[in-house]
Design an enzyme around this catalytic site. Structure first.
Site, short mmCIF file in Angstrom:
data_model
loop_
_atom_site.label_atom_id
_atom_site.label_comp_id
_atom_site.label_asym_id
_atom_site.label_seq_id
_atom_site.Cartn_x
_atom_site.Cartn_y
_atom_site.Cartn_z
N ASP A 1 -14.59 37.22 -12.74
CA ASP A 1 -14.95 36.63 -14.01
C ASP A 1 -14.88 37.57 -15.15
O ASP A 1 -14.60 39.04 -15.06
CB ASP A 1 -16.60 36.10 -13.77
CG ASP A 1 -17.20 35.79 -14.73
OD1 ASP A 1 -16.55 34.51 -15.40
OD2 ASP A 1 -18.23 36.03 -15.37
N ALA B 1 -17.11 37.80 -18.93
CA ALA B 1 -18.46 38.07 -19.47
C ALA B 1 -19.56 38.22 -18.40
O ALA B 1 -19.71 37.59 -17.63
CB ALA B 1 -19.07 37.06 -20.47
N ALA C 1 -30.40 28.83 -22.37
CA ALA C 1 -28.95 29.11 -22.34
C ALA C 1 -28.32 29.73 -21.30
O ALA C 1 -27.15 29.26 -20.98
CB ALA C 1 -28.69 29.96 -23.66
N MET D 1 -25.04 28.94 -16.95
CA MET D 1 -23.88 29.98 -17.21
C MET D 1 -22.92 29.90 -16.19
O MET D 1 -23.39 30.08 -14.96
CB MET D 1 -24.63 31.41 -17.61
CG MET D 1 -23.47 32.23 -18.30
SD MET D 1 -23.13 31.74 -19.83
CE MET D 1 -24.54 31.91 -20.84
N LYS E 1 -17.73 25.29 -20.51
CA LYS E 1 -18.68 25.36 -21.66
C LYS E 1 -18.89 23.81 -21.89
O LYS E 1 -20.13 23.32 -22.31
CB LYS E 1 -17.91 25.88 -23.14
CG LYS E 1 -17.53 27.22 -23.04
CD LYS E 1 -19.02 28.01 -22.78
CE LYS E 1 -19.07 29.70 -22.57
NZ LYS E 1 -18.97 29.91 -21.27
N HIS F 1 -21.41 23.10 -19.66
CA HIS F 1 -22.72 23.61 -19.87
C HIS F 1 -23.44 23.10 -20.96
O HIS F 1 -24.65 22.81 -20.94
CB HIS F 1 -22.48 25.28 -20.55
CG HIS F 1 -23.53 26.11 -20.35
ND1 HIS F 1 -23.27 27.49 -20.37
CD2 HIS F 1 -25.06 25.91 -20.35
CE1 HIS F 1 -24.40 28.05 -20.54
NE2 HIS F 1 -25.22 27.30 -20.54
N ARG G 1 -16.36 25.34 -12.59
CA ARG G 1 -17.32 25.74 -11.68
C ARG G 1 -18.33 24.79 -11.63
O ARG G 1 -19.00 24.36 -12.56
CB ARG G 1 -17.93 27.19 -12.12
CG ARG G 1 -16.77 28.16 -12.21
CD ARG G 1 -17.36 29.61 -12.84
NE ARG G 1 -16.29 30.57 -12.95
CZ ARG G 1 -16.24 31.52 -13.90
NH1 ARG G 1 -17.22 31.57 -14.69
NH2 ARG G 1 -15.24 32.42 -13.91
N ASP H 1 -20.70 36.96 -12.03
CA ASP H 1 -22.22 37.56 -12.25
C ASP H 1 -22.96 36.25 -12.42
O ASP H 1 -24.41 36.34 -12.17
CB ASP H 1 -22.42 38.29 -13.36
CG ASP H 1 -22.14 37.47 -14.58
OD1 ASP H 1 -22.84 37.16 -15.44
OD2 ASP H 1 -20.80 37.17 -14.80
#
Length: 267
Positions: free
Chosen positions: A13, A15, A46, A50, A54, A57, A161, A187
């Site tokens: 990944d 970020a 937020a 994650m 997007k 999300h 994902r 992460d």
């Protein structure tokens, strides 16, 4: 037994894993994007989904009861598909700018990349960012010596994902199989679930990532007991998502893979 005897490919990944300690850039963009629509969200909200694409999300956030209620108060109606599209369009330049500003490699990331390549493993990457959002980040990562062989971005597979399709796309295009010889490093819980769904050996990253959600400086400033508690909580969440192994940082990856029993890595 060498790493190459057990694995062919590592998919990282971005970020919170390889760059942007604390996974702060997408959080800031989401908070600013929702504020522009008159809806206040906090960092914890937020961060909840994650790792997803997007657009997924944003959909998830708009379905959160407090966020949905705030939207109704501000707009006098429920949010709809057009609102999602408008929000994603607004987030594009925000994500791009914040990601570019948080493009510094996490300590040890470059060394891990170099060690994997020296061991004969291929290195690819995937992200919840779109390809347009990634362009300045890719350039800045390359300046620091991190150039993965392959990249899959949000929107480039029918589902993001936690589906395994981004991993499948990378493996098909790189000609890598079986999936048991692929390591997925992420992460976020959604990213860990993606690796599990694909059948990869899946590694969660705790301290630098979204599950702790603090900058390096903020994490270091905590009292030792509190810092250890937060990292342990993050580890528990990543293991609950299915991670085969959890490390604090990508700097720990090569050594952790070397000491992981082969029978576990093949499971």
């Amino acid at each position: 037994m060498s790493l190459k005897d057990r694995f062919d490919l590592v998919i990282f990944d971005w970020a919170g894993t390889m760059v942007d300690f604390g996974c702060e850039a997408p959080v800031r963009a989401l908070i600013e994007g929702f504020a522009a629509d008159g809806v206040v969200i906090d960092a914890a909200t937020a961060r909840r989904d994650m790792g997803k694409a997007k657009i997924d999300h944003v959909r998830s956030l708009l379905q959160e009861p407090p966020v949905a209620a705030a939207w109704r108060v501000r707009h006098g109606r429920e949010s709809n598909a057009a609102d999602v599209d408008a929000m994603v369009a607004r987030l594009g330049p925000l994500m791009r700018d914040y990601a570019a500003g948080a493009a510094t490699l996490i300590a040890g990331a470059r060394q891990t990349f170099d060690r994997l390549r020296a061991a004969g493993l291929r290195v690819a990457s995937s992200t919840g960012y779109t390809r347009d959002m990634m362009q300045p980040l890719l350039a800045r990562a390359a300046e620091q010596g991190y150039v993965p062989e392959h990249l899959v971005c949000s929107g480039e597979t029918p589902a993001g994902r936690p589906s395994p399709l981004m991993i499948y796309k990378a493996c098909v295009e790189l000609g890598v199989w079986p999936l048991s010889r692929v390591v997925k490093v992420d992460d976020s819980e959604a990213g860990v679930e993606e690796g599990v769904a694909a059948g990869c050996f899946t590694v969660g990253v705790s301290a630098s990532g979204n599950t702790v959600g603090l900058s390096r400086e903020a994490l270091a400033a905590l009292a030792p007991d509190e810092r250890a508690r937060r990292i342990a909580d993050a580890e528990a969440r990543l293991k609950a998502a299915g991670a085969d192994l959890v490390i604090e940082s990508v700097a720990d990856l090569v050594q952790a893979l070397r000491v992981t029993p082969a029978r576990v890595a093949r499971a």
